[in-house]
Design an enzyme around this catalytic site. Structure first.
Site, mmCIF file in Angstrom:
data_model
loop_
_atom_site.group_PDB
_atom_site.id
_atom_site.type_symbol
_atom_site.label_atom_id
_atom_site.label_comp_id
_atom_site.label_asym_id
_atom_site.label_seq_id
_atom_site.Cartn_x
_atom_site.Cartn_y
_atom_site.Cartn_z
ATOM 1 N N SER A 138 0.859 -1.177 0.000
ATOM 2 C CA SER A 138 0.000 0.000 0.000
ATOM 3 C C SER A 138 0.900 1.234 0.000
ATOM 4 O O SER A 138 1.691 1.425 0.922
ATOM 5 C CB SER A 138 -0.877 -0.030 1.255
ATOM 6 O OG SER A 138 -1.618 1.161 1.369
ATOM 7 N N LYS A 164 -1.259 -1.014 -4.310
ATOM 8 C CA LYS A 164 -2.393 -0.151 -3.970
ATOM 9 C C LYS A 164 -1.870 1.265 -3.804
ATOM 10 O O LYS A 164 -0.852 1.489 -3.146
ATOM 11 C CB LYS A 164 -3.008 -0.701 -2.681
ATOM 12 C CG LYS A 164 -3.768 0.259 -1.797
ATOM 13 C CD LYS A 164 -4.586 -0.517 -0.774
ATOM 14 C CE LYS A 164 -4.673 0.170 0.572
ATOM 15 N NZ LYS A 164 -5.431 -0.635 1.555
ATOM 16 N N LYS A 166 -2.875 5.092 -2.560
ATOM 17 C CA LYS A 166 -3.833 5.953 -1.869
ATOM 18 C C LYS A 166 -4.161 7.116 -2.792
ATOM 19 O O LYS A 166 -3.262 7.646 -3.475
ATOM 20 C CB LYS A 166 -3.215 6.476 -0.568
ATOM 21 C CG LYS A 166 -2.954 5.384 0.465
ATOM 22 C CD LYS A 166 -4.246 4.912 1.095
ATOM 23 C CE LYS A 166 -3.967 3.927 2.228
ATOM 24 N NZ LYS A 166 -5.195 3.430 2.840
ATOM 25 N N ASP A 192 -7.104 3.236 -3.105
ATOM 26 C CA ASP A 192 -7.828 3.285 -1.828
ATOM 27 C C ASP A 192 -8.055 4.751 -1.484
ATOM 28 O O ASP A 192 -7.107 5.515 -1.306
ATOM 29 C CB ASP A 192 -7.000 2.602 -0.725
ATOM 30 C CG ASP A 192 -7.743 2.519 0.619
ATOM 31 O OD1 ASP A 192 -8.894 3.006 0.706
ATOM 32 O OD2 ASP A 192 -7.158 1.963 1.571
ATOM 33 N N GLU A 217 -11.058 0.882 -3.447
ATOM 34 C CA GLU A 217 -11.352 0.608 -2.042
ATOM 35 C C GLU A 217 -11.967 1.833 -1.361
ATOM 36 O O GLU A 217 -11.442 2.939 -1.483
ATOM 37 C CB GLU A 217 -10.042 0.206 -1.344
ATOM 38 C CG GLU A 217 -10.196 -0.178 0.122
ATOM 39 C CD GLU A 217 -8.877 -0.686 0.733
ATOM 40 O OE1 GLU A 217 -7.899 -0.908 -0.016
ATOM 41 O OE2 GLU A 217 -8.830 -0.834 1.969
ATOM 42 N N ASP A 242 -13.744 -1.529 3.054
ATOM 43 C CA ASP A 242 -12.786 -1.710 4.158
ATOM 44 C C ASP A 242 -13.466 -1.174 5.421
ATOM 45 O O ASP A 242 -14.177 -1.910 6.125
ATOM 46 C CB ASP A 242 -11.484 -0.958 3.808
ATOM 47 C CG ASP A 242 -10.458 -0.874 4.926
ATOM 48 O OD1 ASP A 242 -10.704 -1.415 6.019
ATOM 49 O OD2 ASP A 242 -9.382 -0.250 4.743
ATOM 50 N N LYS A 266 -9.672 -6.805 7.962
ATOM 51 C CA LYS A 266 -8.567 -6.547 8.887
ATOM 52 C C LYS A 266 -9.023 -7.049 10.248
ATOM 53 O O LYS A 266 -9.971 -6.494 10.812
ATOM 54 C CB LYS A 266 -8.289 -5.051 8.993
ATOM 55 C CG LYS A 266 -7.862 -4.392 7.694
ATOM 56 C CD LYS A 266 -7.630 -2.914 7.891
ATOM 57 C CE LYS A 266 -7.213 -2.246 6.593
ATOM 58 N NZ LYS A 266 -7.134 -0.788 6.710
ATOM 59 N N GLY A 294 -3.923 -4.097 6.017
ATOM 60 C CA GLY A 294 -2.998 -3.831 7.111
ATOM 61 C C GLY A 294 -3.277 -2.495 7.740
ATOM 62 O O GLY A 294 -4.019 -1.665 7.192
HETATM 63 O O1 OSB Z 1 -7.150 2.003 4.582
HETATM 64 O O2 OSB Z 1 -6.070 0.229 4.285
HETATM 65 C C1 OSB Z 1 -6.165 1.316 4.841
HETATM 66 C C2 OSB Z 1 -3.022 2.041 6.929
HETATM 67 C C3 OSB Z 1 -3.587 2.639 8.027
HETATM 68 C C4 OSB Z 1 -4.949 2.828 8.050
HETATM 69 C C5 OSB Z 1 -5.755 2.419 6.989
HETATM 70 C C6 OSB Z 1 -5.194 1.807 5.882
HETATM 71 C C7 OSB Z 1 -3.798 1.642 5.846
HETATM 72 C C8 OSB Z 1 -3.083 1.065 4.727
HETATM 73 C C9 OSB Z 1 -1.698 0.507 5.001
HETATM 74 O O3 OSB Z 1 -3.490 1.065 3.588
HETATM 75 C C10 OSB Z 1 -1.617 -0.946 4.838
HETATM 76 C C11 OSB Z 1 -0.371 -1.522 5.436
HETATM 77 O O4 OSB Z 1 0.639 -1.604 4.735
HETATM 78 O O5 OSB Z 1 -0.382 -1.930 6.625
HETATM 79 MG MG MG Z 2 -8.327 0.840 3.203
#
Ligand code: OSB
Ligand code: MG
Length: 373
Positions: A138, A164, A166, A192, A217, A242, A266, A294
Protein backbone atom coordinates in the site's frame (compact mmCIF):
# COMPACT_ATOMS: atom_id res chain seq x y z
CA UNK A 1 -8.70 -23.43 28.97
CA UNK A 2 -8.21 -19.71 28.45
CA UNK A 3 -7.66 -17.81 31.66
CA UNK A 4 -5.71 -14.57 31.65
CA UNK A 5 -4.64 -13.31 35.05
CA UNK A 6 -2.67 -10.23 34.10
CA UNK A 7 -2.30 -7.68 31.32
CA UNK A 8 0.40 -5.09 30.79
CA UNK A 9 -0.49 -2.17 28.54
CA UNK A 10 2.45 -0.67 26.72
CA UNK A 11 2.42 2.36 24.52
CA UNK A 12 5.42 2.17 22.24
CA UNK A 13 6.75 4.58 19.68
CA UNK A 14 8.36 3.40 16.47
CA UNK A 15 9.38 5.56 13.49
CA UNK A 16 8.24 4.44 10.02
CA UNK A 17 11.07 4.17 7.46
CA UNK A 18 8.97 6.28 5.07
CA UNK A 19 6.11 8.58 6.05
CA UNK A 20 2.66 7.32 5.01
CA UNK A 21 0.07 9.74 3.66
CA UNK A 22 -3.63 8.94 3.20
CA UNK A 23 -6.55 11.14 2.10
CA UNK A 24 -6.87 12.56 5.61
CA UNK A 25 -3.48 12.50 7.37
CA UNK A 26 0.24 11.84 7.21
CA UNK A 27 2.07 9.65 9.73
CA UNK A 28 5.82 9.30 10.25
CA UNK A 29 6.16 8.08 13.79
CA UNK A 30 3.83 5.36 15.01
CA UNK A 31 2.54 5.42 18.57
CA UNK A 32 0.65 2.22 19.31
CA UNK A 33 -0.76 0.06 22.05
CA UNK A 34 0.65 -3.40 22.73
CA UNK A 35 -0.95 -5.81 25.21
CA UNK A 36 1.09 -8.39 27.06
CA UNK A 37 -1.12 -11.05 28.68
CA UNK A 38 -0.05 -13.62 31.26
CA UNK A 39 -2.26 -16.70 31.58
CA UNK A 40 -2.84 -18.88 34.64
CA UNK A 41 0.22 -21.02 33.80
CA UNK A 42 2.51 -18.09 33.21
CA UNK A 43 2.31 -18.22 29.41
CA UNK A 44 3.03 -14.82 27.91
CA UNK A 45 0.99 -13.69 24.88
CA UNK A 46 1.41 -10.41 22.99
CA UNK A 47 -1.23 -8.71 20.87
CA UNK A 48 -1.38 -5.38 19.09
CA UNK A 49 -4.25 -2.91 19.05
CA UNK A 50 -4.48 -1.33 15.57
CA UNK A 51 -6.09 1.92 16.77
CA UNK A 52 -4.26 4.99 15.47
CA UNK A 53 -3.34 8.08 17.42
CA UNK A 54 -6.03 10.10 15.69
CA UNK A 55 -9.63 9.06 14.86
CA UNK A 56 -9.34 9.67 11.10
CA UNK A 57 -9.82 6.06 9.94
CA UNK A 58 -12.48 4.87 12.38
CA UNK A 59 -13.56 6.61 15.62
CA UNK A 60 -11.15 4.70 17.89
CA UNK A 61 -7.74 5.95 19.00
CA UNK A 62 -4.88 4.58 21.10
CA UNK A 63 -6.30 6.50 24.06
CA UNK A 64 -9.94 5.42 23.70
CA UNK A 65 -8.87 1.80 23.26
CA UNK A 66 -6.70 1.99 26.36
CA UNK A 67 -9.54 3.37 28.52
CA UNK A 68 -12.24 1.04 27.18
CA UNK A 69 -9.99 -2.00 27.60
CA UNK A 70 -9.07 -1.06 31.14
CA UNK A 71 -12.49 0.04 32.41
CA UNK A 72 -14.92 -2.09 30.42
CA UNK A 73 -13.36 -5.03 28.57
CA UNK A 74 -10.63 -6.51 30.76
CA UNK A 75 -12.85 -6.69 33.90
CA UNK A 76 -15.02 -9.14 31.87
CA UNK A 77 -12.04 -11.31 30.96
CA UNK A 78 -9.29 -11.22 33.60
CA UNK A 79 -9.45 -14.12 36.05
CA UNK A 80 -12.32 -15.73 34.09
CA UNK A 81 -12.10 -19.15 32.44
CA UNK A 82 -13.19 -19.75 28.85
CA UNK A 83 -13.28 -23.09 26.99
CA UNK A 84 -12.65 -21.55 23.59
CA UNK A 85 -11.46 -18.18 22.16
CA UNK A 86 -14.87 -17.52 20.58
CA UNK A 87 -16.42 -17.45 24.08
CA UNK A 88 -14.17 -14.57 25.10
CA UNK A 89 -15.48 -12.24 22.43
CA UNK A 90 -19.07 -13.46 22.99
CA UNK A 91 -18.83 -12.41 26.61
CA UNK A 92 -17.28 -9.05 25.78
CA UNK A 93 -19.86 -8.27 23.11
CA UNK A 94 -22.75 -9.00 25.47
CA UNK A 95 -21.66 -5.84 27.31
CA UNK A 96 -19.61 -3.69 24.92
CA UNK A 97 -20.81 -2.09 21.68
CA UNK A 98 -18.33 -1.09 19.01
CA UNK A 99 -14.79 -0.32 20.17
CA UNK A 100 -13.85 -3.14 17.82
CA UNK A 101 -10.12 -2.42 17.78
CA UNK A 102 -10.00 -2.68 21.56
CA UNK A 103 -12.08 -5.88 21.48
CA UNK A 104 -9.88 -7.34 18.73
CA UNK A 105 -6.72 -7.06 20.80
CA UNK A 106 -8.23 -9.41 23.41
CA UNK A 107 -9.84 -11.82 20.92
CA UNK A 108 -6.51 -12.16 19.10
CA UNK A 109 -4.58 -12.91 22.29
CA UNK A 110 -7.15 -15.58 23.18
CA UNK A 111 -6.61 -17.26 19.79
CA UNK A 112 -2.82 -17.08 20.13
CA UNK A 113 -3.03 -18.68 23.58
CA UNK A 114 -5.40 -21.35 22.25
CA UNK A 115 -3.01 -22.24 19.41
CA UNK A 116 -0.07 -22.26 21.85
CA UNK A 117 -1.91 -24.63 24.17
CA UNK A 118 -2.75 -26.96 21.26
CA UNK A 119 0.90 -26.82 20.17
CA UNK A 120 -0.10 -25.75 16.66
CA UNK A 121 0.43 -22.61 14.61
CA UNK A 122 -2.20 -19.89 14.74
CA UNK A 123 -2.79 -20.56 11.04
CA UNK A 124 -3.58 -24.20 11.78
CA UNK A 125 -5.77 -23.33 14.78
CA UNK A 126 -8.01 -21.12 12.62
CA UNK A 127 -8.24 -23.48 9.65
CA UNK A 128 -5.58 -21.89 7.44
CA UNK A 129 -4.55 -24.03 4.49
CA UNK A 130 -1.79 -22.09 2.73
CA UNK A 131 1.92 -22.45 3.56
CA UNK A 132 2.73 -19.07 1.98
CA UNK A 133 0.68 -15.99 1.18
CA UNK A 134 0.86 -13.45 -1.65
CA UNK A 135 2.10 -9.98 -0.67
CA UNK A 136 0.87 -6.63 -1.85
CA UNK A 137 1.94 -3.14 -0.91
CA UNK A 138 0.00 0.00 0.00
CA UNK A 139 1.64 3.23 -1.17
CA UNK A 140 0.81 6.56 0.44
CA UNK A 141 -0.07 9.66 -1.59
CA UNK A 142 3.05 10.96 -3.37
CA UNK A 143 4.03 14.50 -4.29
CA UNK A 144 3.44 14.10 -8.04
CA UNK A 145 2.20 11.56 -10.61
CA UNK A 146 5.83 11.05 -11.70
CA UNK A 147 6.95 10.31 -8.14
CA UNK A 148 4.16 7.77 -7.74
CA UNK A 149 4.88 6.10 -11.08
CA UNK A 150 8.57 5.63 -10.30
CA UNK A 151 7.76 4.29 -6.83
CA UNK A 152 5.27 1.81 -8.30
CA UNK A 153 7.91 0.70 -10.79
CA UNK A 154 10.46 0.19 -8.00
CA UNK A 155 8.07 -1.77 -5.80
CA UNK A 156 6.77 -3.91 -8.66
CA UNK A 157 10.38 -4.91 -9.40
CA UNK A 158 10.66 -6.24 -5.82
CA UNK A 159 7.94 -8.77 -6.62
CA UNK A 160 4.79 -7.40 -4.98
CA UNK A 161 1.74 -9.07 -6.47
CA UNK A 162 -0.64 -6.14 -6.02
CA UNK A 163 0.05 -2.44 -5.71
CA UNK A 164 -2.39 -0.15 -3.97
CA UNK A 165 -2.18 3.61 -4.31
CA UNK A 166 -3.83 5.95 -1.87
CA UNK A 167 -5.84 8.66 -3.64
CA UNK A 168 -7.90 11.71 -2.86
CA UNK A 169 -9.71 14.27 -5.04
CA UNK A 170 -7.08 16.10 -7.12
CA UNK A 171 -4.46 13.41 -6.47
CA UNK A 172 -6.19 10.68 -8.39
CA UNK A 173 -6.83 10.55 -12.14
CA UNK A 174 -3.53 12.02 -13.36
CA UNK A 175 -1.64 9.91 -10.79
CA UNK A 176 -3.14 6.60 -11.92
CA UNK A 177 -2.83 7.61 -15.57
CA UNK A 178 0.89 8.27 -15.13
CA UNK A 179 1.39 4.92 -13.39
CA UNK A 180 -0.26 3.13 -16.33
CA UNK A 181 1.79 5.14 -18.83
CA UNK A 182 5.11 4.35 -17.12
CA UNK A 183 4.44 0.83 -15.82
CA UNK A 184 2.06 -0.61 -18.41
CA UNK A 185 -1.07 -2.70 -17.95
CA UNK A 186 0.59 -5.76 -16.45
CA UNK A 187 0.66 -4.67 -12.83
CA UNK A 188 -2.38 -5.50 -10.66
CA UNK A 189 -3.15 -1.98 -9.51
CA UNK A 190 -5.84 -0.65 -7.18
CA UNK A 191 -6.70 2.58 -5.40
CA UNK A 192 -7.83 3.28 -1.83
CA UNK A 193 -9.69 6.56 -1.20
CA UNK A 194 -10.32 6.15 2.54
CA UNK A 195 -13.75 7.73 2.00
CA UNK A 196 -12.55 10.94 0.33
CA UNK A 197 -15.34 10.99 -2.31
CA UNK A 198 -19.09 11.55 -2.47
CA UNK A 199 -21.63 10.16 -4.92
CA UNK A 200 -21.55 13.57 -6.59
CA UNK A 201 -17.86 12.93 -7.50
CA UNK A 202 -19.03 10.29 -9.96
CA UNK A 203 -17.16 11.88 -12.88
CA UNK A 204 -13.78 11.43 -11.18
CA UNK A 205 -14.62 7.87 -10.17
CA UNK A 206 -15.79 7.09 -13.72
CA UNK A 207 -12.54 8.50 -15.13
CA UNK A 208 -10.62 5.95 -13.04
CA UNK A 209 -13.10 3.22 -14.02
CA UNK A 210 -11.40 2.90 -17.42
CA UNK A 211 -7.89 2.36 -16.04
CA UNK A 212 -8.02 -1.39 -15.51
CA UNK A 213 -7.95 -1.20 -11.72
CA UNK A 214 -8.50 -4.48 -9.89
CA UNK A 215 -10.68 -2.59 -7.40
CA UNK A 216 -11.52 0.77 -5.82
CA UNK A 217 -11.35 0.61 -2.04
CA UNK A 218 -13.73 2.58 0.19
CA UNK A 219 -14.51 5.53 -2.09
CA UNK A 220 -17.46 6.79 -0.01
CA UNK A 221 -18.18 7.39 3.68
CA UNK A 222 -16.36 5.31 6.29
CA UNK A 223 -19.59 3.92 7.76
CA UNK A 224 -21.67 3.68 4.58
CA UNK A 225 -23.09 0.70 2.73
CA UNK A 226 -26.22 2.17 1.08
CA UNK A 227 -24.47 4.80 -1.04
CA UNK A 228 -21.86 2.28 -2.17
CA UNK A 229 -24.82 0.18 -3.37
CA UNK A 230 -25.81 3.14 -5.55
CA UNK A 231 -22.25 3.60 -6.77
CA UNK A 232 -21.25 0.04 -7.68
CA UNK A 233 -23.77 -0.38 -10.57
CA UNK A 234 -22.35 2.78 -12.16
CA UNK A 235 -18.82 1.31 -12.32
CA UNK A 236 -17.24 -1.67 -14.02
CA UNK A 237 -14.40 -1.70 -11.47
CA UNK A 238 -15.23 -3.75 -8.38
CA UNK A 239 -15.82 -1.67 -5.25
CA UNK A 240 -14.01 -3.06 -2.19
CA UNK A 241 -15.22 -2.15 1.28
CA UNK A 242 -12.79 -1.71 4.16
CA UNK A 243 -13.85 0.77 6.90
CA UNK A 244 -17.59 0.18 6.52
CA UNK A 245 -17.53 -3.57 7.16
CA UNK A 246 -17.72 -3.75 10.96
CA UNK A 247 -18.83 -7.39 11.19
CA UNK A 248 -20.24 -10.37 9.28
CA UNK A 249 -23.80 -8.98 9.19
CA UNK A 250 -22.49 -5.87 7.45
CA UNK A 251 -20.72 -8.12 4.95
CA UNK A 252 -23.94 -10.03 4.30
CA UNK A 253 -25.97 -6.83 3.82
CA UNK A 254 -23.31 -5.18 1.63
CA UNK A 255 -23.20 -8.25 -0.61
CA UNK A 256 -27.03 -8.51 -0.76
CA UNK A 257 -27.35 -4.85 -1.72
CA UNK A 258 -24.63 -5.12 -4.37
CA UNK A 259 -22.53 -2.50 -2.58
CA UNK A 260 -19.27 -4.43 -2.85
CA UNK A 261 -17.64 -7.20 -4.89
CA UNK A 262 -14.53 -7.66 -2.72
CA UNK A 263 -13.99 -7.21 1.02
CA UNK A 264 -10.84 -6.14 2.85
CA UNK A 265 -10.82 -7.99 6.19
CA UNK A 266 -8.57 -6.55 8.89
CA UNK A 267 -8.82 -8.60 12.07
CA UNK A 268 -7.80 -5.59 14.12
CA UNK A 269 -10.68 -3.54 12.70
CA UNK A 270 -13.54 -6.07 12.95
CA UNK A 271 -13.16 -7.21 16.56
CA UNK A 272 -10.61 -9.94 16.00
CA UNK A 273 -10.01 -13.35 14.47
CA UNK A 274 -13.41 -14.77 15.47
CA UNK A 275 -15.33 -12.13 13.49
CA UNK A 276 -12.81 -12.24 10.63
CA UNK A 277 -13.50 -15.95 10.16
CA UNK A 278 -17.25 -15.24 10.08
CA UNK A 279 -16.77 -12.55 7.43
CA UNK A 280 -14.47 -14.85 5.45
CA UNK A 281 -17.12 -17.57 5.52
CA UNK A 282 -20.01 -15.27 4.51
CA UNK A 283 -17.92 -14.01 1.60
CA UNK A 284 -16.85 -17.50 0.56
CA UNK A 285 -20.47 -18.71 0.52
CA UNK A 286 -21.34 -15.77 -1.76
CA UNK A 287 -18.31 -16.05 -4.08
CA UNK A 288 -16.93 -12.75 -2.85
CA UNK A 289 -13.11 -12.87 -2.66
CA UNK A 290 -11.39 -11.30 0.34
CA UNK A 291 -7.91 -10.03 1.19
CA UNK A 292 -6.23 -9.08 4.42
CA UNK A 293 -5.57 -5.37 4.82
CA UNK A 294 -3.00 -3.83 7.11
CA UNK A 295 -2.83 -1.01 9.62
CA UNK A 296 0.93 -0.44 9.46
CA UNK A 297 1.28 -3.08 12.15
CA UNK A 298 4.48 -4.15 13.85
CA UNK A 299 5.60 -7.75 13.48
CA UNK A 300 3.17 -8.73 16.25
CA UNK A 301 0.00 -7.54 14.50
CA UNK A 302 1.38 -8.91 11.25
CA UNK A 303 1.59 -12.43 12.75
CA UNK A 304 -2.18 -12.43 13.23
CA UNK A 305 -2.78 -11.02 9.73
CA UNK A 306 -0.54 -13.61 8.08
CA UNK A 307 -2.29 -16.48 9.89
CA UNK A 308 -5.69 -15.14 8.82
CA UNK A 309 -4.57 -14.65 5.21
CA UNK A 310 -3.63 -18.34 5.07
CA UNK A 311 -7.34 -19.22 4.91
CA UNK A 312 -8.67 -20.38 1.55
CA UNK A 313 -10.90 -17.48 0.46
CA UNK A 314 -8.06 -14.94 0.83
CA UNK A 315 -7.50 -15.20 -2.91
CA UNK A 316 -6.32 -11.62 -3.46
CA UNK A 317 -2.86 -10.44 -2.26
CA UNK A 318 -3.16 -8.37 0.91
CA UNK A 319 -1.34 -5.42 2.46
CA UNK A 320 0.89 -7.89 4.27
CA UNK A 321 4.26 -6.43 3.35
CA UNK A 322 7.61 -7.44 4.87
CA UNK A 323 8.97 -5.77 8.04
CA UNK A 324 11.65 -3.69 6.28
CA UNK A 325 8.98 -1.81 4.31
CA UNK A 326 7.81 -0.28 7.60
CA UNK A 327 10.56 -0.46 10.24
CA UNK A 328 14.34 -0.15 10.40
CA UNK A 329 14.11 -2.97 12.93
CA UNK A 330 10.97 -4.94 13.80
CA UNK A 331 10.03 -6.14 17.30
CA UNK A 332 9.88 -9.82 16.34
CA UNK A 333 12.45 -12.35 15.14
CA UNK A 334 12.74 -13.53 12.52
CA UNK A 335 11.45 -10.41 10.80
CA UNK A 336 8.72 -10.83 8.17
CA UNK A 337 10.30 -11.26 4.74
CA UNK A 338 9.11 -11.56 1.17
CA UNK A 339 10.66 -13.74 -1.53
CA UNK A 340 11.45 -12.15 -4.89
CA UNK A 341 8.30 -13.69 -6.29
CA UNK A 342 6.21 -11.81 -3.73
CA UNK A 343 5.47 -14.59 -1.24
CA UNK A 344 5.61 -14.60 2.58
CA UNK A 345 5.94 -17.88 4.48
CA UNK A 346 3.25 -18.72 7.04
CA UNK A 347 5.00 -19.74 10.29
CA UNK A 348 4.57 -23.37 11.35
CA UNK A 349 5.75 -23.12 14.98
CA UNK A 350 3.23 -23.10 17.84
CA UNK A 351 1.20 -19.92 18.44
CA UNK A 352 2.34 -16.83 16.56
CA UNK A 353 5.44 -18.66 15.34
CA UNK A 354 7.77 -15.68 15.82
CA UNK A 355 9.83 -14.64 18.85
CA UNK A 356 8.91 -11.37 20.49
CA UNK A 357 11.85 -9.08 21.22
CA UNK A 358 10.77 -8.04 24.71
CA UNK A 359 13.98 -6.11 25.45
CA UNK A 360 13.51 -4.02 22.34
CA UNK A 361 9.85 -3.44 23.20
CA UNK A 362 10.91 -2.35 26.68
CA UNK A 363 13.31 0.16 25.16
CA UNK A 364 10.56 1.58 22.91
CA UNK A 365 7.98 1.80 25.71
CA UNK A 366 6.90 5.28 26.68
CA UNK A 367 4.03 4.28 28.97
CA UNK A 368 3.41 1.04 30.82
CA UNK A 369 0.68 -0.13 33.18
CA UNK A 370 -0.09 -3.58 34.63
CA UNK A 371 -3.58 -4.73 35.60
CA UNK A 372 -4.21 -7.97 37.49
CA UNK A 373 -7.37 -10.02 38.05
O1 OSB B 1 -7.15 2.00 4.58
O2 OSB B 1 -6.07 0.23 4.29
C1 OSB B 1 -6.16 1.32 4.84
C2 OSB B 1 -3.02 2.04 6.93
C3 OSB B 1 -3.59 2.64 8.03
C4 OSB B 1 -4.95 2.83 8.05
C5 OSB B 1 -5.76 2.42 6.99
C6 OSB B 1 -5.19 1.81 5.88
C7 OSB B 1 -3.80 1.64 5.85
C8 OSB B 1 -3.08 1.06 4.73
C9 OSB B 1 -1.70 0.51 5.00
O3 OSB B 1 -3.49 1.07 3.59
C10 OSB B 1 -1.62 -0.95 4.84
C11 OSB B 1 -0.37 -1.52 5.44
O4 OSB B 1 0.64 -1.60 4.74
O5 OSB B 1 -0.38 -1.93 6.63
MG1 MG C 1 -8.33 0.84 3.20
Amino acid sequence: MIKFNQVTFRIIELPLVTPFETSSARIDNKRLLLLEFIDQNGTQIFSECVAKQIPNYTPETVDTAHVVLKKHILPLVLGQSFDHPTHVVEKIQAHVRGNLMAVASVDMAAWALHATQLGVSLSQAIGGTKSAIECGISLGIQSSPEALASLVQEEAALGYKKIKCKIKPGKDIAFVEKVREVCGDGIPLMVDANNAYHLSDIDALKAMDTMGLVMMEQPLAWDDIAMHAKLQPQLNTPVCLDESIFHAEHARVAIDLGATQIINIKPGRVGGITESIKIHDVCQANNIPVWCGGMLETGIGRAYNVALASKANFTIPGDTSPSHRYWAQDIVTPEWTMSNDGMMQVPTGPGLGVDIDVDRIESLTIEKETVTA
